[in-house]
Design a protein around this motif. Structure first.
Motif, mmCIF file in Angstrom:
data_model
loop_
_atom_site.group_PDB
_atom_site.id
_atom_site.type_symbol
_atom_site.label_atom_id
_atom_site.label_comp_id
_atom_site.label_asym_id
_atom_site.label_seq_id
_atom_site.Cartn_x
_atom_site.Cartn_y
_atom_site.Cartn_z
ATOM 1 N N UNK A 157 -24.898 33.825 -19.214
ATOM 2 C CA UNK A 157 -25.035 34.463 -20.645
ATOM 3 C C UNK A 157 -23.509 34.852 -20.975
ATOM 4 N N UNK A 158 -22.993 34.426 -22.394
ATOM 5 C CA UNK A 158 -23.737 33.617 -23.077
ATOM 6 C C UNK A 158 -23.902 32.062 -22.585
ATOM 7 N N UNK A 159 -24.976 31.598 -22.769
ATOM 8 C CA UNK A 159 -25.256 30.240 -22.569
ATOM 9 C C UNK A 159 -24.400 29.325 -23.772
ATOM 10 N N UNK A 160 -24.350 28.017 -23.431
ATOM 11 C CA UNK A 160 -24.021 27.207 -24.674
ATOM 12 C C UNK A 160 -24.857 27.437 -25.712
ATOM 13 N N UNK A 161 -26.167 27.283 -25.349
ATOM 14 C CA UNK A 161 -27.372 27.181 -26.382
ATOM 15 C C UNK A 161 -27.212 28.545 -27.353
ATOM 16 N N UNK A 162 -26.812 29.562 -26.580
ATOM 17 C CA UNK A 162 -26.588 30.914 -27.391
ATOM 18 C C UNK A 162 -25.464 30.841 -28.224
ATOM 19 N N UNK A 163 -24.502 30.285 -27.846
ATOM 20 C CA UNK A 163 -23.202 30.125 -28.946
ATOM 21 C C UNK A 163 -23.484 29.163 -30.150
ATOM 22 N N UNK B 86 -29.669 28.676 -14.629
ATOM 23 C CA UNK B 86 -30.656 29.273 -15.543
ATOM 24 C C UNK B 86 -32.016 29.566 -14.955
ATOM 25 N N UNK B 87 -32.121 29.306 -13.691
ATOM 26 C CA UNK B 87 -33.591 29.486 -13.039
ATOM 27 C C UNK B 87 -33.653 30.806 -12.455
ATOM 28 N N UNK B 88 -33.675 31.682 -13.206
ATOM 29 C CA UNK B 88 -33.343 33.334 -12.856
ATOM 30 C C UNK B 88 -34.568 33.838 -12.107
ATOM 31 N N UNK B 89 -35.647 33.487 -12.591
ATOM 32 C CA UNK B 89 -36.964 33.966 -11.755
ATOM 33 C C UNK B 89 -36.813 33.488 -10.188
ATOM 34 N N UNK B 90 -36.240 32.370 -9.881
ATOM 35 C CA UNK B 90 -36.170 31.872 -8.493
ATOM 36 C C UNK B 90 -34.942 32.285 -7.948
ATOM 37 N N UNK B 91 -33.927 32.539 -8.726
ATOM 38 C CA UNK B 91 -32.895 33.398 -8.350
ATOM 39 C C UNK B 91 -33.340 34.780 -7.517
ATOM 40 N N UNK B 92 -34.143 35.329 -8.398
ATOM 41 C CA UNK B 92 -34.545 36.687 -8.180
ATOM 42 C C UNK B 92 -35.067 36.770 -6.672
ATOM 43 N N UNK B 93 -35.765 35.546 -6.347
ATOM 44 C CA UNK B 93 -36.767 35.476 -5.130
ATOM 45 C C UNK B 93 -35.730 35.485 -4.085
ATOM 46 N N UNK C 254 -36.028 26.545 -27.112
ATOM 47 C CA UNK C 254 -35.039 27.857 -27.604
ATOM 48 C C UNK C 254 -35.626 28.163 -28.969
ATOM 49 N N UNK C 255 -36.546 29.189 -29.084
ATOM 50 C CA UNK C 255 -37.105 29.436 -30.609
ATOM 51 C C UNK C 255 -36.114 29.763 -31.414
ATOM 52 N N UNK C 256 -35.114 30.604 -31.418
ATOM 53 C CA UNK C 256 -33.840 30.874 -32.388
ATOM 54 C C UNK C 256 -33.483 29.628 -32.795
ATOM 55 N N UNK C 257 -33.227 28.639 -31.949
ATOM 56 C CA UNK C 257 -32.520 27.430 -32.435
ATOM 57 C C UNK C 257 -33.409 26.807 -33.312
ATOM 58 N N UNK C 258 -34.649 26.652 -32.937
ATOM 59 C CA UNK C 258 -35.671 26.123 -33.899
ATOM 60 C C UNK C 258 -35.786 26.566 -35.258
ATOM 61 N N UNK C 259 -35.888 28.079 -35.331
ATOM 62 C CA UNK C 259 -35.869 28.941 -36.398
ATOM 63 C C UNK C 259 -34.766 28.561 -37.480
ATOM 64 N N UNK C 260 -33.376 28.487 -36.707
ATOM 65 C CA UNK C 260 -32.370 28.149 -37.784
ATOM 66 C C UNK C 260 -32.427 26.682 -37.883
ATOM 67 N N UNK D 232 -28.152 23.210 -29.879
ATOM 68 C CA UNK D 232 -28.408 24.395 -28.905
ATOM 69 C C UNK D 232 -29.934 23.657 -28.292
ATOM 70 N N UNK D 233 -30.572 23.122 -29.186
ATOM 71 C CA UNK D 233 -31.750 22.412 -28.665
ATOM 72 C C UNK D 233 -31.649 21.447 -27.638
ATOM 73 N N UNK D 234 -30.511 20.967 -27.801
ATOM 74 C CA UNK D 234 -30.212 19.632 -26.688
ATOM 75 C C UNK D 234 -29.908 20.438 -25.369
ATOM 76 N N UNK D 235 -29.273 21.770 -25.348
ATOM 77 C CA UNK D 235 -29.205 22.507 -24.142
ATOM 78 C C UNK D 235 -30.595 23.223 -23.635
ATOM 79 N N UNK D 236 -31.215 23.843 -24.777
ATOM 80 C CA UNK D 236 -32.564 24.342 -24.154
ATOM 81 C C UNK D 236 -33.337 23.930 -25.114
ATOM 82 N N UNK D 237 -34.276 23.000 -24.999
ATOM 83 C CA UNK D 237 -35.340 22.303 -26.079
ATOM 84 C C UNK D 237 -36.529 23.519 -26.403
#
Length: 584
Positions: free
Chosen positions: A436-442, A272-279, A473-479, A466-471
């Motif tokens: 994608x999808x990540x476990x958090x997405x699911x 999930x470190x996509x900016x670093x992957x891009x480099x 993650x705003x959609x998870x907090x909203x839900x 979801x928050x355990x996977x991605x603390x």
């Protein structure tokens, strides 16, 4: 190679005055400079010795010119022909190198080292049968290895067999090389790669570590190859952090290795470190701008980052101008990624066409069918989209992507119980954190459909997963906050909304939700402030407008009217295309 050389001269240089002037201009130092200034020097020993000296100094272009001068004076010396071949080999002019080795072998047919050199050149020309035959002859002759040994022939024989797909035979050759020379690092590194391919991970890792420990006899290579082989092995074992560390060591020694940069980028994407992957992908493309494999992964990573226009360009480059080397993938994956980019650009008809192209190339590619469902869904062709996910699942029952997209479509159709089942299957599938999808997405989408089914405690639990996977993650907090509101746990809801606001302070839903929760806690001043902030962000926000009216009535000590709220729907994510090509 330890050095990356750029060829600046012609393949052949005339002897005589032109050679002397060119080489003098190169600034060869020491006592040679006076000799080089002598036009018309006809001394075979001088030119042969200079050829060897320049070869040892890594001045390969100049070495070829000096060898040519020597050969013009005496065509019968196999050593000069051999040195010329070595210089050409270093310049990666393999056909010319093999021709020079052949000339040397004509003059010394029983020389095992010369036969081995021809073997190594044939390997680089992908002439694997000829390579094996030449190495076998060298081993049969077993004569004149100079400062080498038969181990070098066994090693090059193993390389030829490995590249031609004869894995077990290659392993046997590497083991013979190591038996002769236990400290032969490059053979140990080759053995590591073969054992890894055969699924013998522990033994492979031991071989790579042994190669690095003894750190001898690398030939024209260096320890970077062992670090890279070790990194690939660790990646196959999902030991991603260790694999990244190994790639760092490999690239520190060989920074122009495009393959290692690409593999490093793939691992960073998985994490999930996509900016670093891009480099990493940018470095790889800079080194090898026509690598279809690298461009495909760069396209996939750009899709993950939401950079759809550059992703489209990378995929089109891979398909139109790439070298056609897709690794273990294939051009169908590039069409899948191009479809993702086009969906991101909201070009749904073009995306559908790209998905159809991928399916035409590989009807058994589940990701292509999953991708096809996405533009169909956006085009409101839900039944066709659902059929596409069903086809994907039939091809790959463990595809989290296919089950995820099916769950989202079923949710949109109001078939919530079936959607829950689909998300459960997605959670048991092949999703990894970072993909994608990540476990958090699911988990987020699972929480949304559970909320719709009024299974509020389960909805909160799914959001927590979801928050355990991605603390963050705003959609998870909203839900989570919505579920807590339905459970009348208003204080916890306020805290959760505040966490979401810290991540995205411009989201009107977060402020409106916080305002409602505070009103239920009868903290009217803070409730009004939060509600008004929501209306600043979205003046037509219906929940905020209703809540503001009730709060004002409470603050005016009037009797609030019997207002009812339309329960907001849980946040769920849209369909995903296949955004990460499987690493080859």
């Amino acid at each position: 190679m330890n050095k990356q050389l750029v060829k600046t001269g012609s393949n052949s240089v005339k002897i005589g005055v032109s050679v002397l002037l060119m080489m003098a201009g190169m600034g060869v130092g020491g006592g040679n400079s006076k000799l080089l200034a002598q036009e018309g020097l006809e001394d075979f020993s001088h030119w042969a010795g200079l050829c060897r000296t320049l070869l040892e100094q890594g001045q390969y272009e100049e070495a070829v010119a000096a060898c040519d001068a020597a050969i013009a004076l005496n065509t019968n010396d196999p050593i000069v022909w051999s040195d010329r071949g070595d210089a050409l080999f270093a310049l990666k002019q393999y056909a010319e190198a093999v021709a020079a080795y052949n000339q040397a072998i004509e003059r010394d047919p029983n020389n095992s080292l010369l036969l081995t050199k021809r073997c190594s050149g044939a390997v680089e020309l992908s002439q694997y049968e000829e390579a094996v035959a030449s190495c076998d002859t060298a081993l049969r002759m077993d004569n004149n290895w100079e400062n080498q040994s038969p181990a070098v022939a066994w090693y090059h024989r193993g390389v030829a067999l490995s590249r031609s797909g004869q894995i077990e035979e290659a392993l046997a050759s590497y083991e013979w090389a190591i038996k002769i020379n236990p400290n032969y690092s490059i053979a140990l590194a080759g053995r590591c790669a073969i054992l890894s391919e055969l699924g013998q991970g522990a033994e492979a890792l031991t071989a790579c570590d042994r190669a690095l420990q003894v750190n001898q006899n690398w030939g024209t290579l260096n320890p970077a190859i062992a670090w890279a082989n070790k990194a690939r092995l660790l990646k196959s074992q999902r030991r991603y952090d260790e694999a990244l560390a190994a790639y760092d060591r490999a690239l520190g020694l060989e920074p122009n290795d495009a393959a290692s940069w690409t593999e490093q980028g793939i691992i960073l994407g998985i994490l999930g470190r996509h900016p670093e992957a891009q480099l990493s992908f940018q470095w790889a493309v800079k080194i090898n701008p026509t690598s279809s494999f690298t461009l495909l992964h760069q396209c996939a990573n750009l899709n993950r980052l939401g950079s759809y226009e550059p992703a489209k360009a990378a995929c089109e480059m891979a398909l139109q101008e790439g070298d056609g080397n897709w690794g273990d993938l294939g051009p169908a994956y590039a069409w899948v990624q191009l479809a993702n980019a086009l969906t991101g650009l909201e070009n749904y008809e073009e995306s559908l066409a790209a998905s159809n192209k991928a399916i035409g190339l590989n009807p058994q590619l589940a990701d292509a069918w999953s991708n096809r469902s996405v533009p169909l869904w956006h085009l409101n062709r839900e039944q066709e989209a659902l059929a596409a996910t069903e086809r994907a699942i039939a091809v790959a029952p463990g595809s989290s992507l296919a089950w995820f997209n099916q769950g989202r479509i079923l949710t949109g159709l109001g078939r919530y119980d079936e959607a829950v089942d689909a998300y459960n299957r997605a959670l048991r599938g092949d999703a990894n954190v970072g993909d994608r999808p990540t476990m958090a997405d699911i988990w987020v989408n699972q929480s949304a459909v559970l909320y719709r089914l009024e299974r509020y405690a389960e909805a909160v639990a799914s959001a927590d997963s979801a928050l355990g996977m991605a603390p963050e993650f705003a959609p998870a907090l909203y839900n989570r906050a919505l579920g807590l509101m339905a459970l009348r746990r208003y204080g916890e809801a306020v805290t959760t909304y505040e966490r979401a606001i810290q991540i995205n302070a411009e989201n009107a839903d977060f402020w409106a939700g916080k305002g409602i929760a505070l009103r239920f806690l009868e903290e009217y001043g803070d409730a009004l402030a939060a509600t008004q902030r929501a209306l600043e962000l979205n003046p037509t926000h219906s929940q905020a407008l209703i809540n503001q009216e009730i709060i004002m009535e409470e603050m005016n000590k009037g009797t609030p009217k019997n207002k009812t709220f339309k329960k907001p729907a849980g946040s769920s994510l849209g369909l995903h295309g296949q955004s990460g090509a499987c690493a080859g």
